[in-house]
Design a protein around this motif. Structure first.
Motif: not given
Lengths: 282, 306
Positions: B40-52
């Motif tokens: 619950d403390r791990f997030y993959n934003t996808g291939i999206a560095e701006q959003d990261l």
């Protein structure tokens, strides 16, 4: 605390929203005229949304973004700062006299908002396409920490040209951020031309729906409609909500409406006097 | 290096429940143990560095301690404006970690090299910029970043952590690996290993070098740099574009400090993108950044100014 609002608003509430909208526009007019700065077109187009948001949903309590139970507002279209400052002042975040500090050397009431510069200004903005991502992180933080606070982000429709907005739109749905509300000020006029001539964003509700959002279109100058849409968004339990608020850039004064020129221009005396007259008559 | 990152991340999250890890689809075979232990403390934003970066900043705004992880080739450049505005301008406690600094992705080519990273990140106010020389330093930097109230950037190479002489990590302070009277090498991040190799070779040839490791690129320790330059011959080694690295900054610091130098040389990546396929070692060799090539260049410079 997160305050549940009734789905419909009564006549007294509507009257309050109207008076708040008028006060916001009059203050924006004063700021842009006296300080020769700011963006009157964009500030007028979002004035009604801000009036309902602060007058009915956020009140005077959206002060501490790190409090998971507090609601937070982020102005992603930072060039609308004068309208935000006016909304904050008119619901009591700071004395209205402070609006005279707008664009004054040494003050923190900048043309674009700076975090910590004023009570209620939770984040800095001015470059487009940042607010929705910030809103995602903040909504996530409130949820992780077990809070009931909502995060409401106001974006411009031109701002949605930025790809980063859509990166965040995907994230919000993937992580089920039902406590996130995006309001798009759909005034169809950008800084160089009309939306239709630039990229033509088309049916923005359908675009957000295709990304998995709960998205609805509404009249962004109809206080009753804004109130109902926000109340529904506040009650949403599964998905993030996008409210596509159809607006008129420069709304409130016939001189400013629907003209790209008034994205940039500051009123001169004749414009100012006419705008005052029109606004006071509303 | 990446294992040191994982260990530090696990410890950090165990010690502080506000710590979360965000990554933009980078971390396969590295971060899985974190995901398993702290789902619950791990997030993959996808291939999206701006959003990261924006999401990490938003989490910090909401009172969490996010760590945003991606590749050196992408995080500072694709996420640049988000790092500038969302993280640094707002001065939020976000730890940004990148992997694959300099040319360390070797044969993957110029798209995966990050030889401009130092300039991009050093240009941002409020940001502390670390380039670790080894896994131990990386762990220390990470602990520092998680405790800091301000943003931190840590850039590590893709390569394995080298065995370096035991040393203490003090944030901001160059590491003195060895001292010698004939010249001073300032080696940035993982270039410390090559610089030490060069110094050992030079020692056998009768040239005695001081070697300082620079793990903190911002702020630079001007006082220590001036003191260490008292050999009169200064060499800067870094796997960044010459115009992007700290070589120019060090020259400025020494000039402002009134240093009298016989030699100043900056060993860095020349103003060009990678051409044909080359491994990391081959690229370092070609650009004169390997221990052997450094030793030769330094030997020539010392002889020329004897």
């Amino acid at each position: 605390m997160s305050k549940p609002a009734a789905r419909s608003c009564d006549g007294r509430q509507l009257e309050y929203y109207r008076s708040l909208s008028k006060a916001i526009r009059l203050d924006v007019l004063e700021m842009t005229y006296r300080k020769k700065a700011g963006f009157i077109g964009t500030s007028f187009s979002c004035a009604d949304v801000l009036a309902v948001l602060y007058g009915g949903f956020l009140g005077r309590e959206a002060l501490h973004p790190q409090d998971p139970d507090e609601n937070t507002f982020l102005l992603s279209k930072g060039h609308g700062a004068s309208a935000w400052y006016a909304a904050l002042a008119n619901v009591g975040y700071f004395p209205r006299e402070r609006l005279s500090e707008f664009n004054t050397s040494g003050s923190y009431l900048g043309v674009h908002p700076k975090r910590g510069g004023l009570p209620g200004v939770a984040a800095s903005s001015g470059s487009l396409g940042h607010g929705l991502g910030l809103g995602c992180g903040l909504a996530q933080a409130k949820r992780i920490r077990g809070g009931a606070g909502r995060v409401c982000v106001l974006l411009g429709d031109g701002e949605c040209n930025e790809g980063s907005v859509w990166e965040s739109a995907m994230f919000a749905v993937r992580f089920g951020l039902s406590n996130l509300i995006a309001v798009v000020d759909r005034n169809r006029l950008q800084s160089y031309g009309s939306d239709q001539d630039v990229l033509n964003m088309g049916d923005m509700a359908v675009k957000f729906q295709a990304f998995g959002w709960n998205a609805v279109e509404l009249d962004g100058h109809d206080h009753r409609a804004i109130h109902a849409a926000l109340a529904n968004a506040w009650a949403e339990k599964e998905r993030p909500t996008a409210l596509i608020a159809n607006t008129v850039k420069g709304k409130g004064c016939s001189l400013f409406e629907n003209l790209v020129l008034w994205h940039y221009k500051w009123p001169e005396e004749a414009h100012y006097l006419q705008a005052r007259k029109e606004l006071e008559g509303q | 290096m990446r294992n040191a990152f994982l260990q530090a991340m696990l410890e950090g999250a165990a010690a502080d429940e506000r710590v979360s890890l965000l990554m933009a689809e980078t971390g396969f075979s590295v971060v899985e143990p974190f995901q398993q232990r702290f789902p619950d403390r791990f997030y993959n934003t996808g291939i999206a560095e701006q959003d990261l970066v924006s999401v990490a900043a938003g989490m910090a705004l909401g009172g969490l301690r996010p760590v945003a992880y991606s590749m050196s080739a992408f995080l500072p450049s694709r996420g640049f404006e988000q790092i500038k505005i969302d993280v640094c301008y707002q001065d939020l406690p976000v730890v940004l970690v990148s992997t694959g600094t300099g040319l360390s992705y070797g044969n993957l080519g110029a798209t995966h090299h990050a030889a401009e990273e130092s300039a991009l990140m050093r240009a941002l106010p409020n940001l502390t910029v670390f380039f670790p020389a080894c896994g131990e330093e990386l762990g220390e930097m990470f602990r520092y970043g998680l405790k800091s109230e301000h943003p931190t950037y840590i850039s590590m190479p893709k390569t394995a952590s080298p065995k370096l002489p035991e040393h203490q990590f003090v944030p901001g302070r160059p590491v003195c690996y060895r001292t010698g009277a004939d010249g001073t090498i300032f080696a940035v991040g993982h270039s410390a290993a090559e610089a030490l190799r060069a110094a050992e070779q030079l020692e056998r040839q009768g040239v005695h070098m001081s070697v300082y490791g620079l793990h903190t690129l911002k702020p630079l320790d001007a006082g220590e740099i001036c003191t260490a330059a008292n050999t009169g011959r200064v060499f800067v080694v870094e796997e960044q574009q010459r115009s992007a690295g700290v070589g120019g900054d060090i020259a400025r610091i020494l000039l402002e400090g009134g240093a009298q130098l016989k030699t100043f040389r900056s060993f860095a990546v020349p103003d060009q993108f990678a051409g044909p396929v080359l491994s990391w070692q081959e690229q370092a060799e070609e650009y004169g950044l390997s221990g052997g090539r450094l030793a030769q260049s330094i030997l020539d410079a010392v002889k020329g100014t004897a």
